[in-house]
Motif scaffolding. Structure first.
Motif, short mmCIF file in Angstrom:
data_model
loop_
_atom_site.label_atom_id
_atom_site.label_comp_id
_atom_site.label_asym_id
_atom_site.label_seq_id
_atom_site.Cartn_x
_atom_site.Cartn_y
_atom_site.Cartn_z
N PRO A 1 7.11 18.30 -8.51
CA PRO A 1 6.80 17.09 -8.19
C PRO A 1 5.33 16.74 -8.36
O PRO A 1 4.56 17.43 -8.67
N ILE A 2 5.37 15.36 -8.55
CA ILE A 2 3.93 14.88 -9.09
C ILE A 2 3.51 13.62 -7.86
O ILE A 2 4.56 12.85 -7.16
N PRO A 3 2.36 13.40 -7.32
CA PRO A 3 1.95 12.58 -6.34
C PRO A 3 1.95 11.30 -6.66
O PRO A 3 1.67 10.68 -7.72
N LEU A 4 2.45 10.48 -5.66
CA LEU A 4 2.29 8.95 -5.73
C LEU A 4 0.85 8.59 -5.28
O LEU A 4 0.68 8.79 -4.08
N ARG A 5 0.30 7.60 -6.14
CA ARG A 5 -1.07 7.36 -5.68
C ARG A 5 -1.04 5.67 -5.15
O ARG A 5 -0.08 4.99 -5.49
N ASP A 6 -1.90 5.39 -3.99
CA ASP A 6 -1.78 4.15 -3.68
C ASP A 6 -2.51 3.27 -5.00
O ASP A 6 -3.37 3.72 -5.69
N VAL A 7 -2.01 1.92 -4.71
CA VAL A 7 -2.60 0.87 -6.21
C VAL A 7 -3.95 0.68 -6.00
O VAL A 7 -4.62 0.06 -6.74
N ALA A 8 -4.68 1.17 -4.74
CA ALA A 8 -5.98 0.77 -4.84
C ALA A 8 -7.11 2.11 -5.06
O ALA A 8 -8.44 1.71 -5.18
N ASP A 9 -6.36 3.14 -5.43
CA ASP A 9 -6.85 4.47 -5.63
C ASP A 9 -7.04 4.61 -7.33
O ASP A 9 -6.16 4.54 -7.94
N ALA A 10 -8.45 4.81 -7.44
CA ALA A 10 -8.88 4.70 -8.85
C ALA A 10 -8.70 6.05 -9.43
O ALA A 10 -8.96 7.09 -8.88
N THR B 1 0.74 -1.34 -0.04
CA THR B 1 0.09 0.12 -0.03
C THR B 1 0.88 1.38 -0.01
O THR B 1 2.11 1.14 0.15
N LEU B 2 0.20 2.35 -0.20
CA LEU B 2 0.88 3.55 -0.27
C LEU B 2 1.91 4.03 1.24
O LEU B 2 2.91 4.25 1.12
N ARG B 3 1.40 3.36 2.28
CA ARG B 3 1.82 3.57 3.59
C ARG B 3 3.44 2.70 3.39
O ARG B 3 4.13 2.58 4.40
N GLN B 4 2.91 1.54 2.88
CA GLN B 4 4.28 0.35 3.09
C GLN B 4 5.26 0.69 1.93
O GLN B 4 6.44 0.24 1.91
N LEU B 5 4.96 1.82 1.13
CA LEU B 5 6.25 2.29 0.33
C LEU B 5 7.02 3.21 0.79
O LEU B 5 6.74 3.96 1.55
N PRO B 6 8.28 3.20 0.31
CA PRO B 6 9.21 4.36 0.71
C PRO B 6 8.53 5.56 0.27
O PRO B 6 7.79 5.62 -0.64
N LYS B 7 8.76 6.77 0.85
CA LYS B 7 8.51 8.01 0.61
C LYS B 7 9.00 8.72 -0.75
O LYS B 7 9.85 9.49 -0.54
N TYR B 8 8.88 7.87 -1.67
CA TYR B 8 9.55 8.48 -2.97
C TYR B 8 9.05 9.74 -3.60
O TYR B 8 7.73 9.81 -3.17
N LYS B 9 9.83 10.44 -3.96
CA LYS B 9 9.35 11.97 -4.50
C LYS B 9 9.59 11.95 -6.06
O LYS B 9 10.72 12.12 -6.24
N MET B 10 8.60 11.84 -7.07
CA MET B 10 9.04 11.87 -8.23
C MET B 10 8.92 13.04 -8.85
O MET B 10 7.79 13.98 -8.59
N THR B 11 9.51 13.61 -9.83
CA THR B 11 9.61 14.93 -10.32
C THR B 11 9.57 14.93 -11.84
O THR B 11 9.81 14.02 -12.54
N ILE B 12 8.97 15.98 -12.51
CA ILE B 12 8.86 16.07 -14.13
C ILE B 12 9.53 17.40 -14.36
O ILE B 12 9.26 18.25 -13.78
N PRO B 13 10.19 17.37 -15.41
CA PRO B 13 11.03 18.84 -15.87
C PRO B 13 9.74 19.63 -16.34
O PRO B 13 8.85 19.35 -17.07
#
Length: 702
Positions: A245-254, A225-237
């Protein structure tokens, strides 16, 4: 221009805004990608990186290069782009047309392809084709290899005009999550830089991403789940040079993509809820407008039903949940349609010929969409066609059955499969008693005469519970096994000692990542003893090889049995010489004196080797001839004569050997005419038929 581009294969399969492809096919490919990652337990990332302004954000130098690559005459390109650069634009609104306009000059041109411009869609297709090609050359495409066939397919992204989803798959199963995230960030950065280079940009407010990471609990894989993933921060140029930065969604969030609400976990409940909201809003409008019943029924069938069933070919959901949602909608819509709301479900969906209303059965409707998809896309050179084949092979390898699983008992065998598109299709076929047959070439090939799949034999008995099935299947996939031929030595009878160890797979086929427990291994050993005997020998030996083994072939023996070979690389091997002084039996031979050799050796006979205390002394347990495909390719007539019902071909005549029929069919030059007669009143067991075919190009007839 586009006709020529399609004919020359210039439009990549990643582009779904193309002729003959629907937006729902893009959703399907994304769904199948997630299905495969869940079945294989591999890390994956799905960044949704949508473009901003799309047609209005295209640099003309890049557009010119792209159009020239599509073989558009340079004069046409210069004319069309120069007009756009110096044209004056006026805004039209509900209050009229603006009196002042805006535009560019030769010294300060306006770029972009222009919304509403007739050449904008094809021009943007050309530009996006360059973008995809550059992205793939940087090595970011997801490579798929057929789980058992080895068929190769590459798909880097799903692009529908400005909507873009990158499909990122771990390049190695040994990567850590940190390493995989670094690869994902590199891919997104490269894509963003490519978009900027073409004059566009990524709209940060519309971008997000998913990460499919795994954890194992008592051998059972679970998506993090989102809580169990490391707090990665992805960015776009961005255009200003600063990453956003762009948000990381939980795999169950549609999230909505191309009109369908989906998530990597495969739960489409949100999509059905959204469609039901649309349906109930339509019903309220119908109720307020007091539309005549006849017009209301027309709107129900040709407006409402297409809206609420959009995406049925791609999504998966429990049939009972689907039917419950639709019955609530049907109940509400009946009153505005001048029908008693309290009629039973049977009369709502019964055909009109039996006095029913003929409202669509949602489960049958979904099955019909999926069947139509298979009929139109299977074995086609499209993204949907390739992904259907790739996902089917993963589904087959996961269950481990060698028969047509779609015809198997769903309630009995569904525990072997992860939820997904193929599993739900299987469920619908069994629920509505639809016979769906896979061709012989679509079934996992067995390796030897008398061979059988391990899971076919395990599931055919009641000695093991379904929980034990899952444990056995988990170890089977961990070790890369499918049939009895995989667990026995060359004699076709003795179980390979390696099978009873905890060592992993050495197969060239694609099996899922598994982490069995001690209990799983113990259950698997009991299953092997059940399939063979307490001494781990099959009651009846398997015959000759009829297909190439998928486990690595490294040991071979010469035809005169004097030399033993071990492959070390494609151009080198180690040669052992038979020890003439040692006592040999019909069950074993001793080989000594290893020597490094260059080149290649004879690979006509495989060998099963047992290691002793000294690596320089080996015992050959048994040998078997390798599989050699037939050198002679059967002609059309030979294939026809090999069919079981020869009465159909008794009067068959053809020009030549008949090979032209297949060639004419592929080139779309074959014309066929047939006629038949059946008179059941005269004879129920007699019929007749005649057919003639002709090639329009060569004039050959049969």
């Amino acid at each position: 221009m586009m006709d020529q581009a399609y004919d020359n294969g210039l439009v990549p399969v990643e582009q779904f805004a193309r002729r003959g492809v629907q937006a729902s096919h893009g959703v399907l490919c994304k769904v199948l990608f997630c299905d495969m990652m869940r079945a294989l337990h591999e890390m994956a990332g799905i960044p949704s990186v949508d473009l901003g302004n799309c047609y209005d954000a295209v640099a003309h130098p890049i557009a010119s290069i792209a159009l020239q690559a599509f073989q558009v005459p340079l004069t046409t390109i210069v004319l069309s782009l120069s007009v756009l650069q110096t044209m004056t634009f006026y805004l039209r609104t509900g209050y009229g047309v603006s009196t002042s306009g805006y535009g560019g000059t030769r010294s300060d041109p306006t770029f972009g392809l222009g919304q509403g411009n007739g050449m904008a869609p094809s021009g943007f297709s050309a530009v996006s084709s360059l973008m995809v090609g550059a992205f793939q050359r940087l090595g970011h495409a997801s490579d798929f290899s057929g789980a058992w066939s080895g068929l190769l397919f590459c798909l880097a992204a799903i692009i529908y005009v400005d909507d873009t989803d990158l499909l990122l798959r771990s390049k190695s199963r040994d990567l850590t999550m940190d390493q995989f995230f670094a690869d994902c960030q590199t891919s997104v950065t490269d894509w963003g830089q490519i978009v900027l280079a073409t004059g566009g940009y990524l709209k940060a407010g519309k971008c997000f991403w998913y990460m499919m990471g795994w954890k194992w609990v008592n051998g059972v894989p679970q998506l993090r789940t989102l809580r169990q993933l490391p707090k990665y921060k992805m960015t776009i140029p961005q255009k200003n040079g600063l990453p956003a930065p762009i948000p990381l969604r939980d795999v169950a969030d549609a999230e909505e993509t191309l009109g369908v609400w989906s998530c990597p976990k495969g739960d489409f409940g949100v999509h059905i809820e959204k469609k039901m909201e649309v349906g109930h809003l339509w019903v309220e409008r119908l109720r307020r407008n007091r539309c005549p019943a006849g017009d209301g029924w027309l709107g129900f069938r040709y407006s409402l039903i297409p809206k609420v069933t959009y995406g049925f070919a791609a999504i998966t959901i429990d049939p009972d949940v689907l039917e419950h949602s639709f019955q609530k909608l049907y109940h509400d819509v009946l009153s505005p349609l001048r029908v008693n709301q309290n009629i039973t479900k049977f009369y709502r969906m019964a055909p009109k010929r039996v006095m029913g209303l003929g409202m669509p059965n949602p489960g049958i409707k979904m099955l019909a969409y999926k069947l139509h998809l298979l009929q139109t896309e299977w074995n086609q050179p499209t993204s949907a066609g390739h992904m259907l084949r790739q996902s089917l092979e993963v589904f087959q390898m996961e269950t481990g059955l060698s028969t047509n699983i779609i015809e198997a008992d769903y309630d009995r065998y569904e525990t072997l499969a992860t939820g997904g598109w193929w599993k739900q299709f299987w469920c619908l076929c069994r629920r509505y008693d639809v016979q769906f047959q896979l061709g012989r070439k679509c079934l996992i090939p067995l390796l030897r005469v008398g061979d059988k799949a391990i899971m076919d034999l395990i599931c055919a008995t009641d000695l093991f519970s379904q929980s034990a099935w899952r444990s056995i299947n988990r170890v089977r996939k961990y070790k890369g096994l499918h049939s009895l031929a995989d667990i026995v030595l060359c004699d076709g009878r003795t179980v390979d000692p390696w099978v009873l160890t905890t060592e992993g797979s050495d197969s060239c086929r694609v099996f899922s990542v598994e982490k069995p427990t001690r209990s799983d291994f113990a259950t698997f050993k009991r299953a092997i003893s059940f399939l063979t005997s307490p001494t781990h020998r099959l009651p009846t030996a398997l015959g000759a090889y009829v297909n190439k083994p998928h486990r690595r072939d490294i040991w071979f023996i010469s035809e005169n049995r004097r030399h033993l070979f071990r492959n070390t690389s494609p151009s080198s091997y180690v040669q052992y010489t038979r020890d003439e002084d040692a006592r040999s039996t019909r069950f074993s031979m001793t080989f000594i004196n290893p020597i490094e050799m260059q080149g290649q050796h004879s690979m006509k006979t495989r060998a099963s080797v047992q290691y002793g205390d000294d690596d320089s002394v080996l015992q050959v347990h048994s040998v078997a001839d390798t599989y050699s495909p037939p050198l002679h390719r059967r002609s059309f007539l030979e294939r026809v004569r090999a069919e079981p019902n020869q009465t159909l071909w008794r009067s068959f005549v053809t020009d030549g050997d008949g090979s032209w029929i297949y060639e004419s069919l592929l080139s779309n030059n074959l014309v066929m005419m047939s006629d038949g007669a059946y008179e059941p009143l005269l004879a129920e067991d007699v019929c007749s038929c005649a057919a003639a075919v002709m090639c329009l190009r060569t004039g050959n007839k049969a």
